[in-house]
Design a protein around this motif. Structure first.
Motif, mmCIF file in Angstrom:
data_model
loop_
_atom_site.group_PDB
_atom_site.id
_atom_site.type_symbol
_atom_site.label_atom_id
_atom_site.label_comp_id
_atom_site.label_asym_id
_atom_site.label_seq_id
_atom_site.Cartn_x
_atom_site.Cartn_y
_atom_site.Cartn_z
ATOM 1 N N THR A 31 45.985 13.825 -81.908
ATOM 2 C CA THR A 31 46.114 14.220 -83.303
ATOM 3 C C THR A 31 45.992 12.979 -84.193
ATOM 4 O O THR A 31 46.579 11.945 -83.865
ATOM 5 N N PRO A 32 45.292 13.055 -85.317
ATOM 6 C CA PRO A 32 44.595 14.205 -85.910
ATOM 7 C C PRO A 32 43.071 14.189 -85.718
ATOM 8 O O PRO A 32 42.349 14.679 -86.560
ATOM 9 N N SER A 33 42.616 13.627 -84.599
ATOM 10 C CA SER A 33 41.170 13.561 -84.350
ATOM 11 C C SER A 33 40.695 14.625 -83.365
ATOM 12 O O SER A 33 39.506 14.696 -83.060
ATOM 13 N N THR A 34 41.590 15.448 -82.841
ATOM 14 C CA THR A 34 41.291 16.326 -81.712
ATOM 15 C C THR A 34 40.088 17.237 -81.944
ATOM 16 O O THR A 34 39.308 17.493 -81.028
ATOM 17 N N GLU A 35 39.923 17.734 -83.170
ATOM 18 C CA GLU A 35 38.805 18.640 -83.434
ATOM 19 C C GLU A 35 37.452 17.996 -83.141
ATOM 20 O O GLU A 35 36.490 18.682 -82.801
ATOM 21 N N ILE A 36 37.375 16.673 -83.275
ATOM 22 C CA ILE A 36 36.119 15.987 -82.989
ATOM 23 C C ILE A 36 35.766 16.144 -81.515
ATOM 24 O O ILE A 36 34.625 16.468 -81.157
ATOM 25 N N ALA A 37 36.744 15.940 -80.645
ATOM 26 C CA ALA A 37 36.512 16.122 -79.206
ATOM 27 C C ALA A 37 36.176 17.578 -78.894
ATOM 28 O O ALA A 37 35.238 17.872 -78.136
ATOM 29 N N GLU A 38 36.930 18.498 -79.485
ATOM 30 C CA GLU A 38 36.707 19.920 -79.211
ATOM 31 C C GLU A 38 35.298 20.353 -79.604
ATOM 32 O O GLU A 38 34.608 21.060 -78.855
ATOM 33 N N LEU A 39 34.860 19.923 -80.780
ATOM 34 C CA LEU A 39 33.541 20.329 -81.270
ATOM 35 C C LEU A 39 32.416 19.652 -80.490
ATOM 36 O O LEU A 39 31.360 20.253 -80.262
ATOM 37 N N CYS A 40 32.636 18.400 -80.064
ATOM 38 C CA CYS A 40 31.624 17.740 -79.223
ATOM 39 C C CYS A 40 31.490 18.455 -77.885
ATOM 40 O O CYS A 40 30.380 18.616 -77.361
ATOM 41 N N ALA A 41 32.620 18.898 -77.329
ATOM 42 C CA ALA A 41 32.578 19.637 -76.065
ATOM 43 C C ALA A 41 31.791 20.933 -76.216
ATOM 44 O O ALA A 41 31.057 21.354 -75.315
ATOM 45 N N GLU A 42 31.921 21.549 -77.386
ATOM 46 C CA GLU A 42 31.232 22.816 -77.638
ATOM 47 C C GLU A 42 29.750 22.626 -77.940
ATOM 48 O O GLU A 42 28.902 23.382 -77.433
ATOM 49 N N GLY A 109 52.145 5.183 -88.406
ATOM 50 C CA GLY A 109 52.596 4.377 -87.286
ATOM 51 C C GLY A 109 53.682 3.436 -87.771
ATOM 52 O O GLY A 109 54.178 3.603 -88.893
ATOM 53 N N PRO A 110 54.069 2.463 -86.941
ATOM 54 C CA PRO A 110 53.480 2.124 -85.653
ATOM 55 C C PRO A 110 53.940 3.039 -84.522
ATOM 56 O O PRO A 110 54.678 3.997 -84.767
ATOM 57 N N SER A 111 53.493 2.718 -83.315
ATOM 58 C CA SER A 111 53.784 3.487 -82.111
ATOM 59 C C SER A 111 53.379 4.946 -82.310
ATOM 60 O O SER A 111 52.386 5.235 -82.951
ATOM 61 N N THR A 112 54.161 5.876 -81.814
ATOM 62 C CA THR A 112 53.808 7.293 -81.952
ATOM 63 C C THR A 112 53.896 7.743 -83.402
ATOM 64 O O THR A 112 53.164 8.633 -83.836
ATOM 65 N N GLY A 113 54.783 7.126 -84.167
ATOM 66 C CA GLY A 113 54.859 7.352 -85.606
ATOM 67 C C GLY A 113 55.026 8.806 -85.990
ATOM 68 O O GLY A 113 55.898 9.501 -85.478
ATOM 69 N N MET A 114 54.170 9.278 -86.888
ATOM 70 C CA MET A 114 54.183 10.671 -87.338
ATOM 71 C C MET A 114 52.775 11.230 -87.114
ATOM 72 O O MET A 114 51.888 11.066 -87.954
ATOM 73 N N PRO A 115 52.548 11.880 -85.979
ATOM 74 C CA PRO A 115 51.183 12.245 -85.559
ATOM 75 C C PRO A 115 50.403 13.124 -86.530
ATOM 76 O O PRO A 115 49.175 13.068 -86.547
ATOM 77 N N THR A 116 51.080 13.939 -87.315
ATOM 78 C CA THR A 116 50.361 14.852 -88.202
ATOM 79 C C THR A 116 50.393 14.407 -89.657
ATOM 80 O O THR A 116 49.965 15.148 -90.546
ATOM 81 N N SER A 117 50.856 13.184 -89.914
ATOM 82 C CA SER A 117 50.993 12.708 -91.292
ATOM 83 C C SER A 117 49.971 11.620 -91.602
ATOM 84 O O SER A 117 49.653 10.785 -90.746
ATOM 85 N N PRO A 118 49.452 11.609 -92.840
ATOM 86 C CA PRO A 118 48.380 10.668 -93.189
ATOM 87 C C PRO A 118 48.878 9.253 -93.436
ATOM 88 O O PRO A 118 50.026 9.037 -93.833
ATOM 89 N N GLU A 171 43.906 11.101 -92.134
ATOM 90 C CA GLU A 171 44.211 12.492 -91.798
ATOM 91 C C GLU A 171 43.839 13.465 -92.914
ATOM 92 O O GLU A 171 43.411 14.595 -92.639
ATOM 93 N N VAL A 172 43.949 13.031 -94.160
ATOM 94 C CA VAL A 172 43.628 13.916 -95.279
ATOM 95 C C VAL A 172 42.155 14.306 -95.241
ATOM 96 O O VAL A 172 41.800 15.489 -95.313
ATOM 97 N N ILE A 173 41.277 13.321 -95.115
ATOM 98 C CA ILE A 173 39.835 13.594 -95.100
ATOM 99 C C ILE A 173 39.440 14.342 -93.829
ATOM 100 O O ILE A 173 38.591 15.232 -93.847
#
Length: 375
Positions: A31-42, A109-118, A171-173
């Motif tokens: 997160t928040p890049s996962t859709e890129i992998a999903e769409l490339c797989a498709e 961040g840093p580290s795991t930080g807030m995965p869904t926050s920009p 994450e916003v864009i």
């Protein structure tokens, strides 16, 4: 004619990559890049490409390097901790001059930080995350439509200058959905990797005028050595100080000497006034709305938005900033791009910071309030 469609930022990246000729994607969902992998797989199988989910981010970057050496346009995408893990192999790609595109969708961040926050806290890591003096190109889009176009340019620049190119999203864009029509880009130039001709005398790291020798794909009969060690024109390791110095100068020079081709930026209302705002990514969008509000109150504000973050468009900034009384750098971190701007201006004009680093994106009101406080 292409129809106007509702498109997400991450979706635009994949569309741009495929139109640029992407044929290989290796990555690990984060997160928040996962859709890129999903769409490339498709989508990649439909254009003769390959998708592979690797065991981690280190292996993902290594796979991308291998695919590029085999002649494929290759990309990976990540965020936060994953970007940190990729740094050693990004350094290898820079030293061995292997074209590849790395999408970093920034999060808190840093580290795991807030995965869904920009956030926009990877500005300095994108430039200096790997060790040693090395070349890098970093691009940052501010809209869904621009994400499509800038992704194509990332591939073009990577192939043209044999270097890793980082697409620095936030994450916003990446999760923003906008109505876009890509018709205006239907004739955009796609740069294809040139093929060397002389197999017998091929030098993969030859010192030529623009600093970039053509890269032969593995398996086509060109015999050469690839290493992360300092190397000569044949790619063979060396400890010769003169050869090494010449190598590093060429690596840095191929970017520095071609800045006119690499640099992209946008300027609005920069004829002169009270305040110059400098911002990038989603923060620049909040600046645009803030400028309209400040205009209503008689405050003249301009915006300078670097699209190429690294190398920074310092000459353009030196041309613009003297027209304004004050400069403010607006970014979702504690002040990273600020240090580059302050270095360029060198105390000749006041440079202030407008920052947010709590996992929330900027509103125009945040910026308006800070500007008013400066008077």
């Amino acid at each position: 004619m292409m129809p106007t469609v509702l498109m997400q930022g991450n979706e635009a990246v994949v569309a741009g990559a495929i139109d640029a000729g992407l044929k290989f994607y290796a990555g690990y969902p984060i997160t928040p890049s996962t859709e890129i992998a999903e769409l490339c797989a498709e989508k990649l199988p439909f254009v003769g490409g390959k998708f592979i989910q690797m065991e981690d981010e280190i292996a993902s970057m290594a796979a991308v390097i291998g695919a590029s050496l085999a002649g494929l346009k290759a990309m990976t995408a990540t965020s936060g901790p994953g970007f940190s893990l990729k740094q050693e192999n990004i350094g290898f790609a820079a030293m061995a001059e292997i074209p590849c595109v790395i999408v970093d969708v920034q999060r808190m961040g840093p580290s795991t930080g807030m995965p869904t926050s920009p956030a926009q806290g990877d500005v300095m890591q994108s430039r200096w995350g790997t060790h040693g003096d090395h070349p890098i190109i970093v691009l940052s889009p501010s809209s869904v439509k621009e994400a499509y176009y800038i992704t194509i340019q990332a591939f073009n620049l990577s192939e043209k200058y044999r270097t890793p190119v980082i697409l620095l999203m936030d994450e916003v864009i990446s999760h923003l959905r906008e109505a876009v029509n890509l018709d205006e880009y239907k004739d955009v130039e796609i740069f294809e990797r040139p093929m060397p001709e002389d197999k017998e005398n091929y030098l993969p790291y030859q010192y030529i005028e623009n600093g970039v020798a053509p890269l032969a794909p593995f398996g086509k009969g060109f015999r050469f050595h690839v290493t992360g060690l300092a190397h000569n024109e044949k790619g063979l390791p060396t400890n010769d100080p003169k050869v090494t110095e010449k190598l590093i100068k060429r690596l840095m020079g191929k970017i520095e000497n071609n800045k006119k081709d690499i640099l992209m930026f946008e300027e609005k209302d920069t004829e002169g006034g009270d305040i110059l705002l400098i911002s990038f990514g989603s923060s620049a969008r909040a600046c645009e709305s803030a400028i309209e509000e400040l205009k209503k109150e008689g405050i003249k504000v301009g915006l300078f938005r670097p699209i190429t973050i690294w190398p920074f468009p310092d000459e353009k900034l030196r041309e613009i900033y003297p027209r304004f009384k004050k400069v403010f750098v607006v970014e979702m971190n504690t002040g990273q791009l600020y240090y580059e701007v302050d270095r360029i201006i060198k105390g000749n004009t006041y440079v202030g910071k407008i920052n947010k680093f709590n996992g929330e994106f900027f509103t125009p009101f945040d910026i308006v309030e800070k500007i008013k406080e400066s008077f």
